[in-house]
Write a protein that holds these residues in place. Structure first.
Motif, PDB file in Angstrom:
ATOM      1  N   PHE A  27      24.798  -3.395  -1.005  1.00 55.63           N
ATOM      2  CA  PHE A  27      24.313  -3.716  -2.335  1.00 55.63           C
ATOM      3  C   PHE A  27      25.231  -4.813  -2.886  1.00 55.63           C
ATOM      4  CE2 PHE A  27      22.180   0.596  -3.573  1.00 55.63           C
ATOM      5  CZ  PHE A  27      20.987   0.168  -3.009  1.00 55.63           C
ATOM      6  N   LEU A  28      24.643  -5.936  -3.276  1.00 57.10           N
ATOM      7  CA  LEU A  28      25.450  -7.088  -3.668  1.00 57.10           C
ATOM      8  C   LEU A  28      26.321  -6.808  -4.887  1.00 57.10           C
ATOM      9  CD1 LEU A  28      22.890  -9.943  -3.047  1.00 57.10           C
ATOM     10  CD2 LEU A  28      24.985  -9.496  -1.770  1.00 57.10           C
ATOM     11  N   GLY A  40      21.565  -8.410  -9.944  1.00 58.65           N
ATOM     12  CA  GLY A  40      20.936  -7.227 -10.494  1.00 58.65           C
ATOM     13  C   GLY A  40      21.097  -6.009  -9.610  1.00 58.65           C
ATOM     14  N   ASP A  41      20.851  -4.851 -10.195  1.00 57.47           N
ATOM     15  CA  ASP A  41      20.981  -3.580  -9.477  1.00 57.47           C
ATOM     16  C   ASP A  41      20.054  -3.528  -8.264  1.00 57.47           C
ATOM     17  OD1 ASP A  41      22.752  -2.820 -11.414  1.00 57.47           O
ATOM     18  OD2 ASP A  41      21.410  -1.390 -12.388  1.00 57.47           O
ATOM     19  N   TYR A  42      20.557  -2.914  -7.191  1.00 58.22           N
ATOM     20  CA  TYR A  42      19.802  -2.561  -5.988  1.00 58.22           C
ATOM     21  C   TYR A  42      19.396  -3.763  -5.131  1.00 58.22           C
ATOM     22  CZ  TYR A  42      19.570   1.801  -8.584  1.00 58.22           C
ATOM     23  OH  TYR A  42      19.897   2.920  -9.306  1.00 58.22           O
ATOM     24  N   SER A  43      19.808  -4.948  -5.479  1.00 62.95           N
ATOM     25  CA  SER A  43      19.574  -6.081  -4.584  1.00 62.95           C
ATOM     26  C   SER A  43      20.557  -5.997  -3.429  1.00 62.95           C
ATOM     27  CB  SER A  43      19.743  -7.405  -5.335  1.00 62.95           C
ATOM     28  OG  SER A  43      18.657  -7.623  -6.204  1.00 62.95           O
ATOM     29  N   TYR A  44      20.046  -6.201  -2.218  1.00 60.64           N
ATOM     30  CA  TYR A  44      20.915  -6.041  -1.057  1.00 60.64           C
ATOM     31  C   TYR A  44      20.834  -7.252  -0.133  1.00 60.64           C
ATOM     32  CZ  TYR A  44      16.931  -4.809   2.009  1.00 60.64           C
ATOM     33  OH  TYR A  44      15.768  -4.823   2.737  1.00 60.64           O
ATOM     34  N   ARG A  74      16.870  -7.921  -9.800  1.00 65.91           N
ATOM     35  CA  ARG A  74      16.964  -6.571  -9.253  1.00 65.91           C
ATOM     36  C   ARG A  74      16.038  -6.405  -8.038  1.00 65.91           C
ATOM     37  NH1 ARG A  74      16.098  -1.934 -13.142  1.00 65.91           N
ATOM     38  NH2 ARG A  74      18.161  -1.109 -12.662  1.00 65.91           N
ATOM     39  N   PHE A  75      16.449  -5.527  -7.117  1.00 70.70           N
ATOM     40  CA  PHE A  75      15.639  -5.123  -5.973  1.00 70.70           C
ATOM     41  C   PHE A  75      15.284  -6.294  -5.046  1.00 70.70           C
ATOM     42  CE2 PHE A  75      14.892  -1.890  -9.222  1.00 70.70           C
ATOM     43  CZ  PHE A  75      15.157  -0.733  -8.513  1.00 70.70           C
ATOM     44  N   TRP A 131      11.840 -11.156  -1.553  1.00 72.45           N
ATOM     45  CA  TRP A 131      12.252 -10.973  -0.156  1.00 72.45           C
ATOM     46  C   TRP A 131      12.514 -12.347   0.442  1.00 72.45           C
ATOM     47  CZ3 TRP A 131       8.432  -9.257   4.244  1.00 72.45           C
ATOM     48  CH2 TRP A 131       9.134  -9.144   5.448  1.00 72.45           C
ATOM     49  N   ILE A 132      13.762 -12.578   0.868  1.00 69.76           N
ATOM     50  CA  ILE A 132      14.152 -13.856   1.470  1.00 69.76           C
ATOM     51  C   ILE A 132      14.421 -13.602   2.949  1.00 69.76           C
ATOM     52  CG2 ILE A 132      15.726 -15.814   1.375  1.00 69.76           C
ATOM     53  CD1 ILE A 132      16.299 -15.140  -1.520  1.00 69.76           C
TER      54      ILE A 132
END
Length: 222
Positions: A27-28, A40-44, A74-75, A131-132
């Motif tokens: 999680f970044l 943001g929260d939950y972005s990985y 986020r996400f 999504w990257i």
């Protein structure tokens, strides 16, 4: 909410079936400590060769004190090999030479560097639930709308519409994931801003394709 769902400050949120953490997925928010980043929260992000410094791996030209920022919602999901080429990587190219003499001689306000204006140093902004794909390159000042998918190896610049699927070099819109009315509705719902308990309770609707069902859940929350 499942008891095991990780907090956004968890460094290694992915636990493998044998009970060990997947060290190549982070999680970044837990690993980025950089004044020019917003995450943001939950972005990985994931990597087959996880670095010590995730900020330097993902955005190697974004240094503390430079004018631009990198903002990720986020996400978001960032695959192996993604690079954010932020504006400080740019050279001046409106003259005869592009050589940045000043970076080897104290920086400062020098004629071989672009002037520090918002036009020369734009922020790079990634929306929510983006999504990257593997090996994609995001160029300075790109603004990627929420829900977009960036294909593997794509080179992205400029504005990316919400819920667009992008591919190629330079990246182009391959298709839109939903029609304009559905996209407007999804942006209005903005499920990524809900509490995580509500998001997980609506996992089937968020991960599925029944937008009407998601609208009903959103209306019930109002």
């Amino acid at each position: 909410m499942p008891a095991h769902f990780p907090l956004p400050e968890t460094r290694h949120p992915l636990i493998l079936p044998d009970g060990t953490p997947h060290e190549g997925t982070v999680f970044l928010k837990a690993v980025i400590d950089h004044p020019n980043w917003e995450v943001g929260d939950y972005s990985y992000a994931s990597s087959f060769d996880p670095p010590e410094d995730w900020a330097a791996r993902l955005a190697p030209w974004l240094h503390p004190g430079t004018p631009e920022s990198l903002r990720i919602g986020r996400f978001c999901q960032i695959a192996d090999g993604v690079r954010f080429v932020t504006a400080s990587a740019n050279h001046r190219y409106d003259g005869i030479s592009t050589y940045p003499f000043a970076i080897f001689d104290g920086f400062g306000d020098r004629p071989s560097l672009p002037s520090w204006t918002p036009e020369n140093f734009p922020d790079t902004v990634i929306g929510n639930d983006v999504w990257i794909g593997a090996g994609a390159m995001i160029l300075p000042g790109a603004r990627i709308g929420s829900g977009a998918i960036i294909g593997a190896g794509a080179v992205v610049k400029g504005e990316v519409p919400p819920y667009a699927v992008m591919g190629g070099n330079p990246a182009r819109v391959i298709r839109r994931r939903f029609d304009e009315a559905c996209i407007a509705g999804l942006l209005d719902i903005a499920w990524w801003d809900w509490p995580i308990e509500d998001i997980l309770a609506a996992e089937s609707e968020i991960a599925g394709g029944d937008i009407a069902a998601l609208r009903r859940i959103a209306a019930a929350r109002a």
